[in-house]
Scaffold this motif. Structure first.
Motif, short mmCIF file in Angstrom:
data_model
loop_
_atom_site.label_atom_id
_atom_site.label_comp_id
_atom_site.label_asym_id
_atom_site.label_seq_id
_atom_site.Cartn_x
_atom_site.Cartn_y
_atom_site.Cartn_z
N ASN A 55 42.67 31.79 45.69
CA ASN A 55 43.80 32.63 45.43
C ASN A 55 44.98 31.42 45.81
O ASN A 55 46.22 32.73 45.02
CB ASN A 55 43.63 33.71 46.94
N SER A 95 43.36 44.58 43.38
CA SER A 95 44.24 43.32 43.11
C SER A 95 45.01 43.66 42.16
O SER A 95 45.95 44.55 41.57
CB SER A 95 43.01 42.51 41.69
N THR A 96 46.45 42.76 42.17
CA THR A 96 47.15 41.98 40.93
C THR A 96 47.18 41.73 40.15
O THR A 96 48.27 41.48 39.14
CB THR A 96 48.59 42.37 42.28
N LYS A 97 46.13 41.21 39.92
CA LYS A 97 45.94 39.90 38.89
C LYS A 97 45.38 40.87 37.70
O LYS A 97 44.58 41.67 38.60
CB LYS A 97 44.72 39.02 38.76
N GLY A 152 39.17 41.90 42.67
CA GLY A 152 39.72 41.92 43.92
C GLY A 152 38.56 41.97 45.63
O GLY A 152 38.75 43.45 46.01
N LEU A 209 38.79 38.57 48.64
CA LEU A 209 39.43 39.27 50.30
C LEU A 209 38.12 40.12 51.02
O LEU A 209 38.39 39.65 52.26
CB LEU A 209 40.69 39.66 50.11
P1 ADP Z 1 41.71 39.11 43.53
O1 ADP Z 1 41.70 37.69 43.69
O2 ADP Z 1 40.49 39.31 42.27
O3 ADP Z 1 42.42 40.23 43.25
P2 ADP Z 1 41.09 39.63 46.19
O4 ADP Z 1 40.54 40.16 46.85
O5 ADP Z 1 41.14 37.60 46.26
O6 ADP Z 1 41.16 39.58 44.28
O7 ADP Z 1 42.70 39.43 46.05
C1 ADP Z 1 43.23 40.52 45.75
C2 ADP Z 1 45.23 40.71 46.17
O8 ADP Z 1 45.07 39.91 47.10
C3 ADP Z 1 45.29 39.42 44.89
O9 ADP Z 1 45.32 40.18 43.83
C4 ADP Z 1 46.32 39.14 45.26
O10 ADP Z 1 47.71 40.43 44.79
C5 ADP Z 1 46.04 39.47 46.88
N1 ADP Z 1 46.89 37.89 47.61
C6 ADP Z 1 45.96 36.96 47.84
N2 ADP Z 1 45.65 35.93 48.36
C7 ADP Z 1 46.56 35.92 48.05
C8 ADP Z 1 48.10 34.91 48.41
N3 ADP Z 1 47.35 33.73 49.08
N4 ADP Z 1 49.53 34.87 48.00
C9 ADP Z 1 49.86 35.89 47.59
N5 ADP Z 1 49.14 37.05 47.45
C10 ADP Z 1 47.39 37.03 48.13
#
Ligand code: ADP
Length: 465
Positions: A366, A416-418, A423, A426
């Protein structure tokens, strides 16, 4: 011919000093000065010699005195220049000797540590140094005269010899950029080969091969690949577990509502008396099926979360250091350096090694994605003993960080923002952290990005595994 004779006679007569020439005993002084000092002192010495001679010698005429002095000055200066040139040459020779001695020492060190084989143009071994012989488990002498192909069957010199103009060659290895070496006992090992041409003692060229044993790298690579495969498996199970938990949570309400409606329908059917008996039984069966559906989902989650649970004593820094090749792989795909800053003494903790490593990989991935494309991206994994009972691990980046709204929603699965992000990372990480007795926290890092941290429970100090 007569002109030449006149010229020679004139030069000879000009070199013969007129009158008494008293300067000869002073030449050693000039030579000594020239060998030891600088031009200024040489000039001074010549000057003093001239003054002394003029004061102590009775010349027939002043022309005679001047001529002698000039003759001495010119001759002494030429001699001094010659001595200076000798000094320069000696200095240069000394420098060269020192450089050659240093190069010789360097060469000896290289030859003592780098496996080197020299080949005749026909591919037979001309010489093999002891390091190379040890690599092939051979006696140094036993290799001489044998075809190098016996020691590396796939090695092909032909391509190398045809491109003879270059000084150093890196022949293409057949597979994965390495050659296979065969030891005396038939076992094989991976090696890389650098080649060059050098003149041989008998006039014909020799091929020089510098070998590198890649066994250690291959082993490390294999271990990293194995760990990666293990983490992938755990990731699949963890994300399935997380999805099952979300499903159980999300379906619980509609399933309960459906059961309640069915129950209400059953009560209404009571009014129909015996006519509704069949319908009531069917509704009862439907309710039982709904309850079963709920149980199946819950059971699935339990099963998945039971997978690979083996909490034990581990060294926190070692668990993280073992991930270094995987961090490098994750970082290098986006040109992001992942640095480690870990406290390594008395860092025994209670952990499920592979689950903990899965959480770390999630956080680092991440962080790398968050900083990718930014100027001077950097991700830092820090491990610190913060109290007698806690070892804190944090993953810090210099990315955009999280807004308060993002921080609030980030643990919800499927947030998720990706593009293409599931999502789940985490929420899986949080589950793992909580199973270790910790809490996953997010804060602003020192560089303004995000810092995800959690603690592990320390084992008794001094009981490092
Ligand atoms: P994914 O990686 O599939 O999006 P995650 O649960 O790992 O799912 O992350 C959820 C969201 O949290 C991400 O889409 C991102 O927007 C935010 N995020 C996670 N880690 C970071 C980070 N180190 N810096 C900024 N945003 C983060």
């Amino acid at each position: 011919m007569s002109v030449l004779a006149v010229l020679v006679a004139a030069v000879a007569s000009s070199l013969v000093a007129p009158g008494p020439f008293r300067y000869l005993p002073m030449l050693p002084a000039v030579i000594l000065t020239a060998l030891l000092t600088r031009r200024f002192v040489i000039g001074l010495t010549i000057g003093l010699c001239v003054v002394f001679t003029l004061l102590t010698t009775a010349y027939a005429s002043s022309a005679e005195a001047v001529l002698n002095a000039v003759l001495f000055t010119v001759g002494a200066w030429i001699l001094a220049e010659f001595c200076l040139t000798l000094r320069r040459q000696k200095k240069r020779a000394d420098r060269m000797t020192r450089r050659i001695a240093a190069q010789d020492a360097l060469l000896k060190t290289v030859l003592a540590t780098v496996p080197v084989v020299t080949l005749e143009i026909d591919g037979t071994v001309h010489r093999m140094n002891s390091t190379a012989a040890a690599l092939f488990a051979l006696e140094e002498k036993a290799a001489t005269g044998r075809p190098f192909n016996e020691m590396s069957p796939a090695f092909d010199l032909t391509a190398l010899i045809s491109g003879a103009d270059e000084a150093v060659y890196g022949p293409q290895a057949p597979t994965d950029d390495y050659w296979s070496g065969v030891r005396a006992d038939g076992s094989t090992f991976p090696m890389s080969v650098q080649c060059g041409r050098a003149p041989g003692p008998e006039g014909s060229d020799l091929i020089v091969l510098c070998l590198t044993d890649l066994t250690r790298w291959h082993k490390a690579d294999e271990q990293a690949r194995e760990l990666h495969a293990q983490l992938n498996k755990v990731w699949r199970l963890n994300s399935l577990g997380e999805m099952a938990a979300t499903l159980a949570h999300e379906l619980n309400q509609p399933l309960s509502a459906a059961a309640t409606y069915l129950h209400a329908g059953q009560v209404d059917l009571e009014k129909a008396g015996a006519l509704g008996d069949n319908a009531r039984t069917l509704i009862e069966q439907s309710k039982a099926q709904l309850l079963r559906a709920g149980k199946i989902i819950r059971r699935m989650r339990e099963l998945l979360s039971m997978e690979s649970r083996s909490m034990g004593q581990e060294r926190a820094s070692r668990m993280i250091e073992d991930l270094a090749p995987i961090f490098t792989m994750i970082g290098s795909s986006q040109d992001v350096p992942v640095l480690l800053d870990l406290e390594t003494v008395d860092d025994a903790v209670r952990a499920e090694r592979i689950q903990f490593q899965q959480a770390m990989v999630n956080l680092v991935r991440n962080a790398v994605e968050a900083v990718s494309g930014r100027p001077d991206p950097e991700v830092m994994v820090v491990g610190r003993i913060v109290s007698p009972t806690h070892y804190v691990v944090s993953v810090e980046d210099n990315g955009p960080g999280l807004t308060p709204e993002q921080a609030e929603r980030m643990f919800q699965p499927m947030t998720s923002t990706k593009s293409g992000g599931m999502g789940l990372g985490l929420s899986v990480t949080r589950t793992i952290v909580e199973s270790h007795g910790g809490r996953l926290l997010v804060a602003k890092s020192a560089s303004g990005g995000a810092a995800f941290s959690f603690h592990l429970i320390r084992e008794a100090v001094g009981e490092n595994p």
